[in-house]
Scaffold this motif. Structure first.
Motif, PDB file in Angstrom:
ATOM      1  N   MET A 144       0.840  -1.209   0.000  1.00 17.01           N
ATOM      2  CA  MET A 144       0.000   0.000   0.000  1.00 17.01           C
ATOM      3  C   MET A 144       0.873   1.255   0.000  1.00 17.01           C
ATOM      4  O   MET A 144       1.777   1.378   0.821  1.00 17.01           O
ATOM      5  N   ILE A 145       0.607   2.163  -0.928  1.00 12.21           N
ATOM      6  CA  ILE A 145       1.369   3.413  -0.993  1.00 12.21           C
ATOM      7  C   ILE A 145       0.685   4.431  -0.074  1.00 12.21           C
ATOM      8  O   ILE A 145      -0.489   4.763  -0.272  1.00 12.21           O
ATOM      9  N   THR A 146       1.413   4.899   0.943  1.00 13.49           N
ATOM     10  CA  THR A 146       0.814   5.880   1.870  1.00 13.49           C
ATOM     11  C   THR A 146       1.164   7.294   1.412  1.00 13.49           C
ATOM     12  O   THR A 146       2.289   7.557   0.966  1.00 13.49           O
ATOM     13  N   ILE A 147       0.180   8.187   1.544  1.00 22.43           N
ATOM     14  CA  ILE A 147       0.308   9.522   0.945  1.00 22.43           C
ATOM     15  C   ILE A 147      -0.134  10.617   1.917  1.00 22.43           C
ATOM     16  O   ILE A 147      -1.136  10.477   2.615  1.00 22.43           O
ATOM     17  N   VAL A 148       0.636  11.713   1.932  1.00 27.88           N
ATOM     18  CA  VAL A 148       0.198  12.945   2.608  1.00 27.88           C
ATOM     19  C   VAL A 148      -0.034  13.975   1.507  1.00 27.88           C
ATOM     20  O   VAL A 148       0.768  14.082   0.573  1.00 27.88           O
ATOM     21  N   ILE A 149      -1.145  14.712   1.595  1.00 27.56           N
ATOM     22  CA  ILE A 149      -1.439  15.757   0.596  1.00 27.56           C
ATOM     23  C   ILE A 149      -1.396  17.121   1.275  1.00 27.56           C
ATOM     24  O   ILE A 149      -1.980  17.296   2.350  1.00 27.56           O
ATOM     25  N   ALA A 150      -0.704  18.077   0.646  1.00 31.07           N
ATOM     26  CA  ALA A 150      -0.683  19.454   1.160  1.00 31.07           C
ATOM     27  C   ALA A 150      -1.252  20.380   0.099  1.00 31.07           C
ATOM     28  O   ALA A 150      -0.712  20.496  -0.992  1.00 31.07           O
ATOM     29  N   ALA A 163     -10.941  16.701  -2.738  1.00 33.20           N
ATOM     30  CA  ALA A 163     -11.087  15.985  -4.017  1.00 33.20           C
ATOM     31  C   ALA A 163      -9.900  15.070  -4.283  1.00 33.20           C
ATOM     32  O   ALA A 163     -10.058  13.900  -4.658  1.00 33.20           O
ATOM     33  N   PHE A 164      -8.670  15.598  -4.072  1.00 29.58           N
ATOM     34  CA  PHE A 164      -7.467  14.765  -4.282  1.00 29.58           C
ATOM     35  C   PHE A 164      -7.483  13.566  -3.344  1.00 29.58           C
ATOM     36  O   PHE A 164      -7.180  12.444  -3.735  1.00 29.58           O
ATOM     37  N   GLY A 165      -7.868  13.826  -2.083  1.00 32.50           N
ATOM     38  CA  GLY A 165      -7.905  12.742  -1.096  1.00 32.50           C
ATOM     39  C   GLY A 165      -8.870  11.643  -1.522  1.00 32.50           C
ATOM     40  O   GLY A 165      -8.534  10.457  -1.507  1.00 32.50           O
ATOM     41  N   SER A 166     -10.078  12.045  -1.947  1.00 32.27           N
ATOM     42  CA  SER A 166     -11.091  11.067  -2.361  1.00 32.27           C
ATOM     43  C   SER A 166     -10.629  10.281  -3.586  1.00 32.27           C
ATOM     44  O   SER A 166     -10.781   9.055  -3.648  1.00 32.27           O
ATOM     45  N   LEU A 167     -10.077  10.999  -4.561  1.00 35.18           N
ATOM     46  CA  LEU A 167      -9.607  10.349  -5.798  1.00 35.18           C
ATOM     47  C   LEU A 167      -8.562   9.274  -5.503  1.00 35.18           C
ATOM     48  O   LEU A 167      -8.642   8.152  -6.004  1.00 35.18           O
ATOM     49  N   LEU A 168      -7.593   9.645  -4.673  1.00 38.08           N
ATOM     50  CA  LEU A 168      -6.490   8.703  -4.422  1.00 38.08           C
ATOM     51  C   LEU A 168      -6.940   7.538  -3.547  1.00 38.08           C
ATOM     52  O   LEU A 168      -6.463   6.418  -3.708  1.00 38.08           O
ATOM     53  N   ASN A 169      -7.871   7.799  -2.635  1.00 44.09           N
ATOM     54  CA  ASN A 169      -8.372   6.699  -1.789  1.00 44.09           C
ATOM     55  C   ASN A 169      -9.175   5.674  -2.596  1.00 44.09           C
ATOM     56  O   ASN A 169      -9.387   4.552  -2.149  1.00 44.09           O
ATOM     57  N   GLU A 224      -8.115   4.443  -5.315  1.00 41.97           N
ATOM     58  CA  GLU A 224      -7.125   3.524  -5.900  1.00 41.97           C
ATOM     59  C   GLU A 224      -6.871   2.384  -4.907  1.00 41.97           C
ATOM     60  O   GLU A 224      -6.671   2.636  -3.714  1.00 41.97           O
ATOM     61  N   GLU A 225      -6.869   1.147  -5.413  1.00 42.04           N
ATOM     62  CA  GLU A 225      -6.743  -0.008  -4.508  1.00 42.04           C
ATOM     63  C   GLU A 225      -5.414  -0.059  -3.771  1.00 42.04           C
ATOM     64  O   GLU A 225      -5.314  -0.611  -2.680  1.00 42.04           O
ATOM     65  N   ASP A 226      -4.361   0.519  -4.409  1.00 36.61           N
ATOM     66  CA  ASP A 226      -3.033   0.393  -3.803  1.00 36.61           C
ATOM     67  C   ASP A 226      -2.574   1.671  -3.104  1.00 36.61           C
ATOM     68  O   ASP A 226      -1.398   1.843  -2.800  1.00 36.61           O
ATOM     69  N   MET A 227      -3.535   2.593  -2.846  1.00 36.94           N
ATOM     70  CA  MET A 227      -3.138   3.864  -2.222  1.00 36.94           C
ATOM     71  C   MET A 227      -4.010   4.217  -1.033  1.00 36.94           C
ATOM     72  O   MET A 227      -5.186   3.902  -0.992  1.00 36.94           O
ATOM     73  N   LYS A 228      -3.369   4.912  -0.058  1.00 35.70           N
ATOM     74  CA  LYS A 228      -4.126   5.345   1.115  1.00 35.70           C
ATOM     75  C   LYS A 228      -3.603   6.718   1.539  1.00 35.70           C
ATOM     76  O   LYS A 228      -2.405   6.886   1.752  1.00 35.70           O
ATOM     77  N   VAL A 229      -4.528   7.691   1.638  1.00 39.39           N
ATOM     78  CA  VAL A 229      -4.148   9.028   2.112  1.00 39.39           C
ATOM     79  C   VAL A 229      -4.151   9.001   3.643  1.00 39.39           C
ATOM     80  O   VAL A 229      -5.184   8.753   4.268  1.00 39.39           O
ATOM     81  N   VAL A 230      -2.980   9.225   4.245  1.00 39.09           N
ATOM     82  CA  VAL A 230      -2.874   9.125   5.708  1.00 39.09           C
ATOM     83  C   VAL A 230      -2.904  10.488   6.393  1.00 39.09           C
ATOM     84  O   VAL A 230      -3.058  10.587   7.604  1.00 39.09           O
TER      85      VAL A 230
END
Length: 199
Positions: free
Chosen positions: A1-7, A16-22, A24-30
């Motif tokens: 799982m690719i973990t992501i922080v968005i600024a 919107a970016f958070g929802s879009l990336l979440n 994706e099956e292999d991604m999680k916005v933390v």
């Protein structure tokens, strides 16, 4: 799982970016940050694989945050509306893994994240064209003089600070205007800011 922080300082885009990336099956916005300071704190706290960073945010900009995060085990992708070569050059110096424009298709963001995780660097093609023709023509001393002008200092104050004569300062300023092909100090400052040439 690719973990992501968005600024991102625009809340709607951040959501919107958070929802879009979440999706994706292999991604999680933390974590989500609305400025550079929060982004650095979240990256230190969650140690994500990737931090997606806007440039112009209140307090600490995305570029300043990227410079601070350099050396941490987190890949930074700049996502901005600004296709300015000066910003791009500064981002490259900060070691960012990607520099994308917000008007790119949304699916491009997820595929870029995967590419970056695979060790590639992803840069918006329109920036690659610009970057090679956009070197700052000013010498270090000329840059110093222009930065002092931008700080609101007059000719005498600049001369005192740099221990040179006022006539020399005036010569520097006219050389700067010639090199940048502008009519006055304000235009010189504006152009240097737009190209990201100020520190």
């Amino acid at each position: 799982m690719i973990t992501i922080v968005i600024a991102e300082d625009q809340q709607m885009l951040l959501g919107a970016f958070g929802s879009l990336l979440n999706l994706e099956e292999d991604m999680k916005v933390v974590g989500k940050a609305s400025n550079g300071e929060e982004a650095i704190a979240l990256v230190r706290k969650f140690q994500p694989d990737v931090c997606i960073m806007d440039i112009e945010m209140p307090g600490k900009s995305g570029l300043e945050a990227a410079e601070e995060l350099k050396g941490l085990n987190c890949k930074v992708i700049i996502l901005t509306t600004f296709a300015r070569s000066g910003y791009f050059q500064r981002a490259l110096k900060a070691g960012v893994s990607g520099y994308l424009l917000k008007d790119s298709p949304s699916e491009e963001l997820a595929s870029s994240i995967r590419s970056v995780m695979a060790g590639r660097r992803i840069y918006a093609p329109e920036l690659m064209d610009d970057v090679y023709g956009e070197e700052n023509p000013l010498t270090d001393r000329e840059k110093e003089v222009l930065e002092l002008v931008a700080d609101g200092k007059n000719t005498k104050e600049i001369a005192d600070q740099l221990s040179i004569k006022t006539g020399t300062v005036r010569n520097y300023i006219s050389t700067i205007l010639d090199k940048l092909e502008v009519k006055n100090r304000i235009e010189a400052i504006t152009q240097s800011k737009e190209k990201g040439w100020f520190k």
